[in-house]
Design a protein around this motif. Structure first.
Motif, PDB file in Angstrom:
ATOM      1  N   THR A 101      53.408  -1.999  51.832  1.00 51.12           N
ATOM      2  CA  THR A 101      53.885  -3.028  52.762  1.00 51.12           C
ATOM      3  C   THR A 101      54.008  -4.401  52.113  1.00 51.12           C
ATOM      4  O   THR A 101      53.323  -4.721  51.150  1.00 51.12           O
ATOM      5  N   LEU A 102      54.883  -5.177  52.690  1.00 49.15           N
ATOM      6  CA  LEU A 102      54.983  -6.606  52.383  1.00 49.15           C
ATOM      7  C   LEU A 102      55.001  -7.353  53.704  1.00 49.15           C
ATOM      8  O   LEU A 102      55.659  -6.913  54.656  1.00 49.15           O
ATOM      9  N   GLU A 103      54.325  -8.492  53.746  1.00 47.28           N
ATOM     10  CA  GLU A 103      54.358  -9.308  54.953  1.00 47.28           C
ATOM     11  C   GLU A 103      55.396 -10.421  54.794  1.00 47.28           C
ATOM     12  O   GLU A 103      55.729 -10.824  53.696  1.00 47.28           O
ATOM     13  N   ARG A 121      47.549  -7.698  59.252  1.00 47.83           N
ATOM     14  CA  ARG A 121      46.547  -7.208  58.306  1.00 47.83           C
ATOM     15  C   ARG A 121      46.096  -5.792  58.666  1.00 47.83           C
ATOM     16  O   ARG A 121      46.020  -4.906  57.816  1.00 47.83           O
ATOM     17  N   MET A 166      35.548 -11.867  59.938  1.00 47.33           N
ATOM     18  CA  MET A 166      36.956 -12.174  60.295  1.00 47.33           C
ATOM     19  C   MET A 166      37.597 -13.025  59.197  1.00 47.33           C
ATOM     20  O   MET A 166      37.037 -14.010  58.785  1.00 47.33           O
ATOM     21  N   PRO A 167      38.756 -12.642  58.727  1.00 43.33           N
ATOM     22  CA  PRO A 167      39.432 -13.447  57.704  1.00 43.33           C
ATOM     23  C   PRO A 167      39.730 -14.839  58.236  1.00 43.33           C
ATOM     24  O   PRO A 167      40.225 -14.993  59.355  1.00 43.33           O
ATOM     25  N   GLN A 168      39.424 -15.814  57.438  1.00 44.24           N
ATOM     26  CA  GLN A 168      39.581 -17.195  57.896  1.00 44.24           C
ATOM     27  C   GLN A 168      41.031 -17.636  57.808  1.00 44.24           C
ATOM     28  O   GLN A 168      41.758 -17.247  56.913  1.00 44.24           O
ATOM     29  N   ASP A 172      53.862 -22.599  42.441  1.00 42.46           N
ATOM     30  CA  ASP A 172      53.145 -21.553  43.160  1.00 42.46           C
ATOM     31  C   ASP A 172      51.771 -22.022  43.618  1.00 42.46           C
ATOM     32  O   ASP A 172      51.067 -21.277  44.271  1.00 42.46           O
ATOM     33  N   ALA A 216      48.969  -3.368  58.012  1.00 44.10           N
ATOM     34  CA  ALA A 216      49.145  -3.071  56.588  1.00 44.10           C
ATOM     35  C   ALA A 216      48.090  -2.064  56.117  1.00 44.10           C
ATOM     36  O   ALA A 216      48.383  -1.159  55.330  1.00 44.10           O
ATOM     37  N   ARG A 217      46.874  -2.206  56.617  1.00 43.85           N
ATOM     38  CA  ARG A 217      45.833  -1.234  56.254  1.00 43.85           C
ATOM     39  C   ARG A 217      46.188   0.169  56.738  1.00 43.85           C
ATOM     40  O   ARG A 217      46.025   1.155  56.007  1.00 43.85           O
ATOM     41  N   ARG A 260      55.740 -12.182  43.907  1.00 43.91           N
ATOM     42  CA  ARG A 260      54.522 -12.699  44.554  1.00 43.91           C
ATOM     43  C   ARG A 260      53.297 -12.361  43.723  1.00 43.91           C
ATOM     44  O   ARG A 260      52.390 -13.183  43.566  1.00 43.91           O
ATOM     45  N   LEU A 261      53.285 -11.139  43.219  1.00 43.84           N
ATOM     46  CA  LEU A 261      52.156 -10.718  42.385  1.00 43.84           C
ATOM     47  C   LEU A 261      52.075 -11.581  41.124  1.00 43.84           C
ATOM     48  O   LEU A 261      51.004 -12.036  40.726  1.00 43.84           O
ATOM     49  N   TYR A 270      41.472  -5.308  61.626  1.00 44.84           N
ATOM     50  CA  TYR A 270      40.803  -4.371  60.719  1.00 44.84           C
ATOM     51  C   TYR A 270      41.514  -3.039  60.552  1.00 44.84           C
ATOM     52  O   TYR A 270      41.327  -2.352  59.557  1.00 44.84           O
ATOM     53  N   ARG A 299      49.009   1.617  54.679  1.00 45.91           N
ATOM     54  CA  ARG A 299      48.507   2.065  53.380  1.00 45.91           C
ATOM     55  C   ARG A 299      47.899   3.459  53.513  1.00 45.91           C
ATOM     56  O   ARG A 299      48.126   4.332  52.672  1.00 45.91           O
TER      57      ARG A 299
END
Lengths: 161, 161
Positions: free
Chosen positions: A26-28, A13, A1-3, A146, A16-17, A134-135, A102, A20
């Motif tokens: 996507t952008l959150e 998340r 699980m992502p912390q 940043d 977005a998967r 953002r990238l 997931y 894709r």
């Protein structure tokens, strides 16, 4: 699980998967205009724009007074909720996605309410700019603005000062 | 100094910093169409598109047989070179930026050759999609496809398998 992710961010998340996999980028936490922030915006291969709001609980949905404002900023609008959510609360004309951290599944496709061309153009431009910024912030963070994510950059900062 | 960057990528880093200061969002190694890859593409606040090719040496410039093909994909075209570069080699109608790994300066603004609206629309869409996909790959890498950058994800992968 992502912390460290909030329940809504975990849904985002998975959404977005799935997006894709459908060919959408996507952008959150995208801000279409001041005062509005959408959980997930998705840009399709033909320039179509979807917005997905992630609701982790009944209360989370019932305290959202802004969602109808999002309808003006997309071609299609969806809710993303987990399996426990009482989906009968959600307006039947809106889209429905069942998600976890997931993956996700598109359960109900809503009708399309096409954006005016000028607004679509503006949105795609803002999507492009926000995503690239953002990238760039991750690739080359500005110290003090940043945050510093990359060890390279710490070294650069030290070299410069 | 950022580790592992090629000389041209160091110039691109400085260029991207300067473009950010000018209000432009940038992507590196962008592919406008198959067979063409530009070092830096920059999207301006009004949708204008600049391309910057980074040349680290005389040979690097003289062996580039593709640059004229880039002119069709931007409103303005620039070279970015370091202080040692013999700038008299560069065509006077093109833009000139002097760069290093930390910053850059716009020395000569080239004329504008405006993109047709359909091509601009296509480019901004691809810019948006590429930027969001790269960001997504960093935020949530797909094991075996994007590589694994985040310790969170390693944990997720282990949990899932």
């Amino acid at each position: 699980m992502p912390q460290g992710l909030q329940p809504g961010q975990k849904l985002a998340r998975g959404v977005a998967r799935h997006m894709r996999a459908l060919g959408y980028a996507t952008l959150e936490e995208f801000v279409p205009e001041r005062g509005l922030r959408v959980d997930v915006i998705a840009l399709g291969p033909k320039g179509d724009i979807w917005i997905v709001e992630c609701k982790s609980s009944r209360v989370d949905f019932q305290t959202d007074s802004k969602w109808q404002g999002y309808l003006d900023w997309c071609d299609r609008f969806f809710w993303a909720v987990d399996l426990e959510f009482p989906t009968e609360l959600l307006p039947p004309e809106t889209g429905l996605i069942i998600a976890d951290a997931y993956d996700a599944e598109l359960i109900r496709m809503p009708g399309e309410d096409k954006l005016a061309p000028a607004r679509r153009k503006k949105l795609v431009h803002k999507f492009a700019t926000d995503a690239a910024r953002r990238l760039h912030s991750l690739r080359d963070p500005r110290p003090g603005k940043d945050g510093v994510f990359l060890s390279d950059t710490i070294e650069v900062t030290q070299t410069q000062s």
